[in-house]
Scaffold this active site. Structure first.
Site, PDB file in Angstrom:
ATOM      1  N   HIS A 196      81.250 116.039 -19.201  1.00  0.00           N
ATOM      2  CA  HIS A 196      80.309 116.495 -18.173  1.00  0.00           C
ATOM      3  C   HIS A 196      80.056 118.001 -18.247  1.00  0.00           C
ATOM      4  O   HIS A 196      79.023 118.486 -17.765  1.00  0.00           O
ATOM      5  CB  HIS A 196      80.853 116.130 -16.784  1.00  0.00           C
ATOM      6  CG  HIS A 196      79.814 115.986 -15.728  1.00  0.00           C
ATOM      7  ND1 HIS A 196      78.780 116.881 -15.567  1.00  0.00           N
ATOM      8  CD2 HIS A 196      79.645 115.043 -14.766  1.00  0.00           C
ATOM      9  CE1 HIS A 196      78.020 116.494 -14.534  1.00  0.00           C
ATOM     10  NE2 HIS A 196      78.522 115.387 -14.042  1.00  0.00           N
ATOM     11  N   ASP A 413      63.597 104.206 -24.431  1.00  0.00           N
ATOM     12  CA  ASP A 413      63.166 103.084 -25.273  1.00  0.00           C
ATOM     13  C   ASP A 413      63.370 103.464 -26.731  1.00  0.00           C
ATOM     14  O   ASP A 413      62.660 104.314 -27.271  1.00  0.00           O
ATOM     15  CB  ASP A 413      61.688 102.772 -24.984  1.00  0.00           C
ATOM     16  CG  ASP A 413      61.137 101.651 -25.849  1.00  0.00           C
ATOM     17  OD1 ASP A 413      61.886 101.095 -26.684  1.00  0.00           O
ATOM     18  OD2 ASP A 413      59.946 101.332 -25.700  1.00  0.00           O
TER      19      ASP A 413
END
Length: 468
Positions: A196, A413
């Site tokens: 993170h 995608d």
């Protein structure tokens, strides 16, 4: 990219093998039967950015991490589920994603490095060109076996995320790992682990979108901005606000013993439009609050309900932490494509007795005021506070809410459509709760949290009592 280029950007390495027991678990399905679920991992490969000149230029220099990056050096593990597309084979999905990763790492080169400590005692990235481990894997079942992944189930979902040896510390481990698992039905799952301190959720979404564009042969729509100098501390640093997120809370309710003595249970709760509307009406019925968002009211409700379920004493200080996006709040605003942590851990702190004895509107107002007060001046004060104190947020008596419902994690995608489901593979700490998007209902929110077994039933009753 030609074969020679791929050989330059992808290097095979021998990493420790996992035991067979790690991959096998009996899953009880809705129909009542049990389904075996096995995953076979191939040998990990180290993927590097394809531009050798760029890689050599950046090798062994150090990449600055801001003070906002220092407190969250935890590894976030996510799974992204992609269903099969009729008439389109996923036979080469691993090659496509591996090549796309090599292309995008040219722009996101710090992801190839490792953490170290600067002379000032802060975390920085050593750009040593180590690379990103990429693992191809095969599952012996169809995607339906995964079911709804809203509840983080490490025993199941961590099979889909490449796991490094437990003995590695944060300075030895890669900053990003990738696993792509193909299923018998033609679907696949992207499992990613990322430290993170490199970036927050919004920057992760930008990274995934860029990776997907590269995989589809498209140019980057939003190139990353790696310069974090806008988040440098002031000289001299100046603390102008009180920062309750760093306040040490005394455990007068024996919460530590409670968590140690009982098994931690994880459950998810769906808040549809009707239930969220009811909560808003409850918050506004005394006239204190004129309006509130779904995030604010659900945050306030979760804080109160969890406090009650944990049976905190009236004198117990209870803290709420939640992320506020500071990208547009800073002056000047962080640029589009900023790659880093642009979030601030906003904080509410009060006595448990006051939180529970006053109406829901009290908690809602606390949350709203905290968001309103997260200004450029406050963010600069947070940055300077760490510069002076090196303090880290205390988590005793704390609920930390992280909202993923608006991030757009499903939108990437890679050539076979957007993800059907996304979510965390595990909750990083017992204090953390997630807001996730519902798989089918756009305006519904899914709350995921963990509580000791004896407390979870009461929390569930409080959810069921909404509107009663």
């Amino acid at each position: 990219m030609n074969k020679e280029g791929r050989r330059n950007s992808i290097q095979s390495v021998q990493l420790p093998k996992q035991s067979k027991n790690h991959f096998c678990r009996k899953l009880t399905m809705a129909g009542g039967g049990e389904v075996g679920f096995r995953v076979r991992r191939m040998e990990a490969e180290m993927v590097h950015g394809i531009n050798d000149d760029n890689k050599e230029k950046n090798k062994y220099h150090y990449y600055y991490l801001s003070n906002l990056d220092q407190n969250i050096a935890v590894v976030m593990k996510t799974v992204h589920v992609y269903k099969a597309v009729e008439g389109k084979s996923t036979e080469d999905v691993c090659r496509v994603m591996k090549d796309g990763l090599a292309k995008v790492l040219e722009y996101y080169y710090p992801c190839e490095g490792t953490l170290t400590v600067s002379q000032e005692g802060k975390l920085i990235v050593r750009c040593d060109g180590r690379g990103v481990p990429f693992v191809e894997a095969v599952a012996d079942c169809d995607l339906y076996v995964l079911g709804d992944i809203s509840i983080p189930d490490p025993e199941k979902l961590m099979k889909l995320v490449y796991q490094l040896p437990e003995h590695l510390n944060i300075f030895e481990a890669p900053l990003v790992t990738v696993q792509v698992t193909k299923f018998k039905c033609g679907g696949y799952v992207l499992g990613m682990a990322k430290n993170h301190c490199l970036s927050d959720g919004m920057a992760v979404v930008e990274f995934l979108r860029s990776w997907a564009e590269m995989a589809r042969g498209l140019p980057l729509s939003v190139p990353p901005v790696l310069d974090r100098s806008i988040q440098l501390p002031r000289s001299p640093p100046k603390i102008e606000f009180h920062h309750d997120e760093f306040t040490e809370v005394e455990d007068v309710s024996n919460l530590t013993d409670l968590y140690k003595g009982e098994e931690l249970q994880h459950r998810c709760f769906t808040f549809n439009v009707d239930k969220l509307t009811t909560l808003k009406e409850m918050a506004m019925q005394d006239g204190t609050v004129e309006s509130c968002t779904s995030f604010v009211v659900l945050t306030a409700f979760t804080w109160r309900a969890r406090t009650k379920a944990l049976k905190m004493g009236p004198g117990q200080k209870t803290k709420l932490l939640f992320a506020v996006d500071g990208r547009r709040k800073m002056e000047p605003p962080l640029p589009a494509g900023f790659y880093g942590n642009g979030i601030i851990l906003a904080c509410c702190l009060c006595d448990a007795g006051e939180l529970l004895n006053r109406p829901l509107s009290y908690a809602v107002e606390l949350v709203q005021n905290t968001i309103k007060n997260t200004t450029d001046g406050y963010i600069r004060s947070v940055i300077d506070y760490f510069e002076i104190t090196r303090a880290r947020p205390s988590l005793t008596g704390t609920l930390l809410i992280t909202a993923w419902n608006r991030l757009g994690l499903r939108l990437s995608d890679f050539g076979w459509g957007e993800a059907a489901q996304t979510g965390p593979a595990e909750l990083p700490q017992k204090e953390v709760a997630f807001f996730l998007p519902h798989a089918k209902e756009l305006k519904s929110l899914v709350l995921v949290l963990g509580l000791p077994a004896s407390c979870m039933n009461q929390f569930e009753e409080l959810v069921e009592d909404i509107g009663q």
